[in-house]
Motif scaffolding. Structure first.
Motif, short mmCIF file in Angstrom:
data_model
loop_
_atom_site.label_atom_id
_atom_site.label_comp_id
_atom_site.label_asym_id
_atom_site.label_seq_id
_atom_site.Cartn_x
_atom_site.Cartn_y
_atom_site.Cartn_z
N ARG A 3 0.64 -1.14 0.11
CA ARG A 3 0.05 -0.13 -0.18
C ARG A 3 1.00 1.18 -0.01
O ARG A 3 1.89 1.26 0.40
N ARG A 5 0.58 5.88 -0.29
CA ARG A 5 -0.42 7.21 -0.34
C ARG A 5 0.81 8.57 -0.38
O ARG A 5 1.96 8.32 0.37
N THR A 73 4.74 4.28 2.29
CA THR A 73 4.55 3.11 1.89
C THR A 73 4.44 2.09 3.08
O THR A 73 5.75 2.06 3.74
N ASN A 123 -3.66 3.61 -1.12
CA ASN A 123 -3.98 2.62 -2.23
C ASN A 123 -3.42 1.49 -2.02
O ASN A 123 -2.35 1.25 -1.58
N SER A 124 -4.00 0.41 -2.55
CA SER A 124 -3.49 -0.93 -2.66
C SER A 124 -3.04 -1.51 -3.94
O SER A 124 -3.68 -0.98 -4.93
N HIS A 134 -5.02 -1.71 -8.90
CA HIS A 134 -4.98 -0.83 -8.03
C HIS A 134 -6.37 -0.93 -7.40
O HIS A 134 -7.45 -1.07 -8.25
N SER A 136 -8.65 1.02 -4.41
CA SER A 136 -8.32 2.20 -3.36
C SER A 136 -9.23 2.06 -2.37
O SER A 136 -10.39 1.26 -2.44
#
Length: 137
Positions: A3, A5, A73, A123-124, A134, A136
């Motif tokens: 993940r 962001r 991350t 986000n994954s 992706h 989210s």
């Protein structure tokens, strides 16, 4: 899967007086300097971060003044690999973070998780079969 962001914006200041630089940006952005934040130390000053917003850090640097962002991350090597597949390159490998360069030349950093709420809104990325998928939130 990992993940990531955006963590924050860093304002790089080529200045001898980091406190004066931090006061300017604090006043300009309406966020006071947070002297008790663990990120306020040495060449770094953190501005207060309202809940749910990205952080802003002022840092004294030897290079030209500029602004860059950090991507946080839970897996730095996986995130660096993902970004390389998108065209980014490694600029500098540091002990706890990686400085990267976008295909258009901007520098940015990949760092470990810094802010609260990461599990709620990062986000994954699933890198199975050599592709990113992706999802989210």
């Amino acid at each position: 899967m990992h993940r990531s962001r955006i963590n924050g914006i860093l304002i790089d200041c080529h200045s001898e007086d980091i406190d004066a630089a931090a006061r300017f940006w604090a006043d300009a952005l309406g966020r006071p300097v947070d002297p008790d934040h663990p990120g306020t130390r040495g060449n770094y000053r953190m501005l207060a971060t309202p809940p749910g917003e990205i952080s802003v850090q002022i840092q004294r640097v030897d290079h030209e003044s500029r602004i860059h962002l950090d991507i946080e991350t839970d897996d730095i090597p996986a995130e660096v690999e993902r970004l390389e597949k998108l065209g980014a390159t490694i600029d500098t490998q540091m002990a706890r973070w990686v400085v990267m360069r976008a295909p258009t030349g901007q520098r940015f950093c990949v760092v470990r998780v810094q802010r609260d709420g990461f599990a709620d809104d990062a986000n994954s990325w699933d890198q199975t079969a050599g592709t990113d998928r992706h999802s989210s939130f």
